[in-house]
Design an enzyme around this catalytic site. Structure first.
Site, PDB file in Angstrom:
ATOM      1  N   ASN A 184      38.284  -3.006 -31.514  1.00 44.08           N
ATOM      2  CA  ASN A 184      38.542  -3.467 -30.176  1.00 44.08           C
ATOM      3  C   ASN A 184      39.800  -4.205 -30.309  1.00 44.08           C
ATOM      4  O   ASN A 184      39.576  -5.272 -30.637  1.00 44.08           O
ATOM      5  CB  ASN A 184      37.405  -4.215 -29.447  1.00 44.08           C
ATOM      6  CG  ASN A 184      37.591  -4.099 -28.005  1.00 44.08           C
ATOM      7  OD1 ASN A 184      36.843  -4.835 -27.416  1.00 44.08           O
ATOM      8  ND2 ASN A 184      38.411  -3.687 -27.477  1.00 44.08           N
ATOM      9  N   CYS A 196      35.389 -11.367 -23.273  1.00 48.04           N
ATOM     10  CA  CYS A 196      35.249 -10.306 -24.192  1.00 48.04           C
ATOM     11  C   CYS A 196      34.763 -10.799 -25.454  1.00 48.04           C
ATOM     12  O   CYS A 196      35.158 -11.812 -26.081  1.00 48.04           O
ATOM     13  CB  CYS A 196      36.633  -9.856 -24.358  1.00 48.04           C
ATOM     14  SG  CYS A 196      36.780  -8.487 -25.712  1.00 48.04           S
ATOM     15  N   GLY A 197      33.711 -10.375 -25.987  1.00 42.98           N
ATOM     16  CA  GLY A 197      32.818 -10.784 -27.141  1.00 42.98           C
ATOM     17  C   GLY A 197      33.617 -10.417 -28.367  1.00 42.98           C
ATOM     18  O   GLY A 197      33.812 -11.469 -29.320  1.00 42.98           O
ATOM     19  N   ASN A 205      30.473 -10.343 -17.483  1.00 41.67           N
ATOM     20  CA  ASN A 205      31.099  -8.976 -16.807  1.00 41.67           C
ATOM     21  C   ASN A 205      30.193  -8.024 -16.611  1.00 41.67           C
ATOM     22  O   ASN A 205      29.096  -7.961 -17.243  1.00 41.67           O
ATOM     23  CB  ASN A 205      32.425  -8.661 -17.621  1.00 41.67           C
ATOM     24  CG  ASN A 205      32.031  -8.469 -18.960  1.00 41.67           C
ATOM     25  OD1 ASN A 205      31.001  -8.336 -19.457  1.00 41.67           O
ATOM     26  ND2 ASN A 205      33.046  -8.052 -19.628  1.00 41.67           N
ATOM     27  N   HIS A 257      28.007  -4.468 -16.653  1.00 45.91           N
ATOM     28  CA  HIS A 257      28.016  -3.242 -17.341  1.00 45.91           C
ATOM     29  C   HIS A 257      26.905  -2.508 -16.687  1.00 45.91           C
ATOM     30  O   HIS A 257      25.771  -3.083 -16.419  1.00 45.91           O
ATOM     31  CB  HIS A 257      27.420  -3.497 -18.927  1.00 45.91           C
ATOM     32  CG  HIS A 257      28.682  -4.406 -19.676  1.00 45.91           C
ATOM     33  ND1 HIS A 257      29.522  -3.624 -20.396  1.00 45.91           N
ATOM     34  CD2 HIS A 257      28.959  -5.698 -19.456  1.00 45.91           C
ATOM     35  CE1 HIS A 257      30.213  -4.509 -21.000  1.00 45.91           C
ATOM     36  NE2 HIS A 257      30.061  -5.911 -20.167  1.00 45.91           N
ATOM     37  N   GLU A 283      35.495   0.818 -20.997  1.00 44.89           N
ATOM     38  CA  GLU A 283      35.687  -0.417 -20.715  1.00 44.89           C
ATOM     39  C   GLU A 283      36.575  -0.649 -19.306  1.00 44.89           C
ATOM     40  O   GLU A 283      37.760   0.110 -19.397  1.00 44.89           O
ATOM     41  CB  GLU A 283      36.535  -1.191 -21.777  1.00 44.89           C
ATOM     42  CG  GLU A 283      36.490  -2.696 -21.626  1.00 44.89           C
ATOM     43  CD  GLU A 283      36.871  -3.458 -22.725  1.00 44.89           C
ATOM     44  OE1 GLU A 283      37.166  -4.687 -23.021  1.00 44.89           O
ATOM     45  OE2 GLU A 283      36.673  -2.709 -24.085  1.00 44.89           O
ATOM     46  N   GLY A 338      32.169  -5.962 -27.112  1.00 41.65           N
ATOM     47  CA  GLY A 338      31.092  -7.084 -27.655  1.00 41.65           C
ATOM     48  C   GLY A 338      30.222  -7.280 -26.518  1.00 41.65           C
ATOM     49  O   GLY A 338      28.870  -7.212 -26.715  1.00 41.65           O
TER      50      GLY A 338
END
Length: 267
Positions: free
Chosen positions: A14, A76-77, A152, A154, A201, A211
């Site tokens: 990523n 963002c992990g 966020n 999912h 994403e 992540g």
């Protein structure tokens, strides 16, 4: 015409462009993310990450992240792990625990340091939000999915065909059930108990890893009794270890972070 220094990094594939805004500001990060992320005419990335000094004493640094389409993400992990490696190895901190202020709260990074090199990073991703956790979209011939927010949104679908992400990801991202759009995961339980995941994403399309998506998938697998509290998530770009800890309800993510190259780009 002036130039701005950047660092390209990736976490399990990523990839993002990182700029230290404590040294140089980025005036229009949304526009920069669109232009610089272009893989044919720009640097090429899943988006742009800005590293800043925290304005509050409870955190050490800040992270702002802009997707390749210019939209700003909450968290963002993979990028947070890369920031941990960046600030330690570039001498911005000597601490092996870093508090990172994001739009979805303060995330604590624990750096696994070997010979002054950050080998892996563990991130406390805090508690998942499970409102509408069994949201059903009765279209497209898909089985029921699970909605999990990790700061966020999912939507996780367990299926034998994870490659349908290429066809269905964009459609589901913009489904009316998700007024702010949504990240989409297609997941399959492997024979060894690990979970194969492909990700669409929000704002970037198919990415090598996500992540927060790995965390959401692990939580969904536990909720659906397909896995326990610990999961190994196998994504296109690498593997992440996720634990949904029973003692505090937090999700902990551990994985790699890597430098790719440094450069300058005209602005």
């Amino acid at each position: 015409m002036s130039k701005i220094r950047f660092t390209k990094m990736h976490g399990a594939g990523n990839d993002y462009i990182y700029v230290n805004t404590m040294e140089q500001p980025v005036e229009n990060p949304a526009a920069a993310a669109i232009r610089w992320s272009d893989r044919h005419k720009g640097i090429g990335s899943d988006g742009l990450v800005l590293i800043g000094q925290s304005p509050i004493p409870e955190a050490d640094f800040t992270m702002r992240i802009f997707n390749a389409d210019g939209s700003e993400a909450m968290m963002c992990g993979n990028a947070s792990r890369c920031i941990g490696k960046y600030v330690y190895e570039r001498g911005l901190t000597n601490q092996e625990e870093v508090r990172l202020l994001t739009l979805s709260g303060i995330k604590t990074l624990r750096l696994h340091v070997v010979d002054n090199i950050v080998d892996r990073v563990s991130v406390d991703m805090l508690e998942p939000v499970l409102d509408d956790e069994t949201l059903f979209l009765p279209h497209y011939g898909l089985t029921q999915g699970t909605f999990v927010s990790m700061g966020n949104p999912h939507y996780v679908i367990f299926t034998d065909d994870v490659d349908q992400v290429a066809e269905m990801g964009r459609v589901l991202e913009q489904h009316p059930a998700f007024p702010q759009r949504c990240n989409i995961e297609f997941a399959r339980i492997l024979e060894d108990g690990s979970i194969r995941v492909r990700v669409w994403e929000r704002g970037s399309g198919i990415t090598q890893a996500c992540g927060t998506g790995a965390c959401a998938t692990a939580v969904a697998a536990c909720l659906c009794k397909k896995a326990g509290r610990k999961s190994t998530i196998v994504m296109d770009g690498g593997t992440l270890d996720i634990e949904w800890r029973e003692s505090d309800g937090h999700v902990y993510m551990t994985g790699p972070a890597a430098f790719v190259f440094d450069g300058e780009i005209e602005i």
